[in-house]
Design a protein around this motif. Structure first.
Motif, mmCIF file in Angstrom:
data_model
loop_
_atom_site.group_PDB
_atom_site.id
_atom_site.type_symbol
_atom_site.label_atom_id
_atom_site.label_comp_id
_atom_site.label_asym_id
_atom_site.label_seq_id
_atom_site.Cartn_x
_atom_site.Cartn_y
_atom_site.Cartn_z
ATOM 1 N N GLU A 100 0.815 -1.209 0.000
ATOM 2 C CA GLU A 100 0.000 0.000 0.000
ATOM 3 C C GLU A 100 0.852 1.263 0.000
ATOM 4 O OE1 GLU A 100 -2.202 -3.146 2.498
ATOM 5 O OE2 GLU A 100 -0.160 -2.527 2.057
ATOM 6 N N ALA B 270 -7.023 -3.416 -0.920
ATOM 7 C CA ALA B 270 -7.388 -3.035 -2.277
ATOM 8 C C ALA B 270 -8.656 -2.189 -2.247
ATOM 9 C CB ALA B 270 -7.622 -4.277 -3.141
ATOM 10 N N LEU C 285 -7.606 -5.216 -7.060
ATOM 11 C CA LEU C 285 -6.960 -6.525 -7.085
ATOM 12 C C LEU C 285 -6.471 -6.874 -8.483
ATOM 13 C CD1 LEU C 285 -6.245 -9.286 -5.816
ATOM 14 C CD2 LEU C 285 -8.605 -9.996 -6.288
ATOM 15 N N VAL D 130 -3.105 -5.451 -9.169
ATOM 16 C CA VAL D 130 -2.042 -6.156 -8.445
ATOM 17 C C VAL D 130 -1.681 -7.448 -9.158
ATOM 18 C CG1 VAL D 130 -1.473 -7.313 -6.275
ATOM 19 C CG2 VAL D 130 -2.703 -5.134 -6.243
#
Length: 427
Positions: free
Chosen positions: A273, A303, A329, A332
């Motif tokens: 983060e 997220a 997500l 990522v």
């Protein structure tokens, strides 16, 4: 319309909303107005009005709350939840008609709300330098973490784990936050497949809790890095007290500066983060380079839902996690796969984080006087608002959190992970 301050504040709120006031208001003159069953907004002085008029929106409200100009009555989490529900009922803020503009201006004038902007609270941070440069990242981490290890101990409890716990026995009255945090640490180690002698890189390892658990329980050799000097001090002391100096090395080091023989496993728990959207792909590529073929990465990351990146400065950016980013997500997973990883498992822990955050709120409220003494009243109010808003975010589903397990495949494409999920993961 009476001359009481609360009546005038309610008139201003109704002019902006174009609907009956969603809150009741208690003003600095002792007056109270608005629906009795609605959440209570407490205006402690005229500065609260000035902040909201001069900087409408999230940041103005946050400044008023942190400075103590504005309070919310009752349980903070419950009141914020009710305010959010009231906001959804009103819907998108309507365009101000000429009549409502005049009402807003007149009441603001009568309240003395059009004076100079009050000073910005000292707890608000503005960073300088190139975003996500090593120096600026150090400043961002210091703002959040170097506020006193004793404060964090009161907030987090003796485990000193500052990430979502794993509540394996949620209905057991004797099972609490410390148990759930230990179960989370063990879940991470099991997903990584740690065995005696394996080398683990713990990126953003905080106060050393995961490193200690991996070394003590799984006999791993751990390198833990963080940019927080306060965390390094505490982590090194905990390692020494546990007699694990030969198995855990704690470094004050940027993730970009790790350059050595490959690791068998990497844990990134509550770290990504802070990395930032601009350099997240670089972060994924760096972690890939640091792993041996067959090595596993466990990325534990908050997220947000899909959609455009927020552009306005938020309370979280100004007071809590400067320069931090919450990514969807899909973003990522895409970055990990582009770096060369094979994603093997994704576990959502949203409900677990709601319970964890509520535990932290309880710790903060129970130790309020000590938290204020160890930091400042403004800092304690920042944390109270931040944690309460986070509870609301995770309960509503606006925020999510996932553990993503990925592997660096062997050259022939093998993953090295047992294809039967139950053989390497339980719970």
């Amino acid at each position: 319309m009476s001359g009481h301050a609360a009546d005038r504040v309610v008139a201003m709120l109704e002019a902006v909303a174009g609907a009956p006031s969603p809150v009741q208001v208690r003003a600095w003159d002792g007056s109270q107005a608005g629906p009795r069953s609605a959440p209570l907004l407490i205006m402690n002085n005229r500065r609260a009005i000035r902040r909201l008029v001069r900087r409408p929106g999230e940041l103005g409200i946050a400044r008023a709350f942190v400075a103590g100009d504005l309070d919310l009555g009752g349980d903070l989490v419950e009141t914020l939840t009710r305010l959010a529900e009231a906001g959804r009922r009103i819907g998108r803020r309507p365009q101000l008609t000429v009549g409502r503009r005049w009402t807003l201006l007149r009441q603001a004038l009568l309240l003395g709300a059009l004076g100079p902007m009050p000073p910005v609270p000292a707890e608000e941070v503005v960073l300088s330098g190139r975003k996500h440069s090593p120096a600026r990242d150090r400043a961002a981490i210091s703002h959040h973490y170097d506020v006193g290890n004793e404060f964090y101990r009161l907030l987090l409890g003796p485990t000193l784990v500052y990430s979502c716990a794993y509540w394996r026995r949620p209905d057991d009255p004797g099972y609490g936050l410390d148990d759930a945090q230990r179960d989370k640490l063990d879940l991470v180690c099991r997903k990584l497949g740690l065995r005696p002698g394996m080398r683990l890189l713990d990126v953003g390892g905080g106060w050393g809790s995961l490193a200690l658990h991996a070394a003590r329980t799984y006999d791993a050799r751990v390198v833990m890095i963080t940019l927080s000097g306060a965390q390094v001090e505490t982590a090194r002391r905990r390692v020494a007290e546990a007699g694990l100096q030969g198995r855990v090395e704690v470094r004050l080091q940027d993730w970009r500066d790790v350059d050595e023989a490959p690791f068998d496993a990497i844990a990134s728990v509550g770290m990504a983060e802070h990395v930032g959207q601009e350099v997240f792909a670089d972060y994924a590529a760096q972690l890939y380079r640091q792993l041996r073929p067959g090595g596993r990465l466990l990325n534990h990351q908050i997220a947000r839902g899909p959609g455009p990146t927020p552009t306005e400065r938020t309370f979280i950016d100004a007071y809590v996690f400067p320069d931090g980013d919450l990514l969807p997500l899909a973003t990522v997973v895409d970055a990990l796969e582009r770096a060369g990883f094979e994603v093997r498992d994704v576990q959502g822990l949203r409900e677990h984080y709601t319970r964890t955050l509520r535990s932290w709120v309880g710790n903060l409220e129970a130790g309020w006087d000590d938290c204020v003494r160890l930091t400042s009243i403004g800092r304690a109010r920042v944390w109270h608002l931040y944690l309460a808003l986070s509870v609301l975010g995770f309960e509503s589903g606006l925020l999510r959190i996932h553990q993503t397990l990925a592997v660096r495949p062997y050259d022939d494409g093998r993953s090295g992970i047992d294809p039967v999920r139950e053989n390497w993961l339980s719970g």
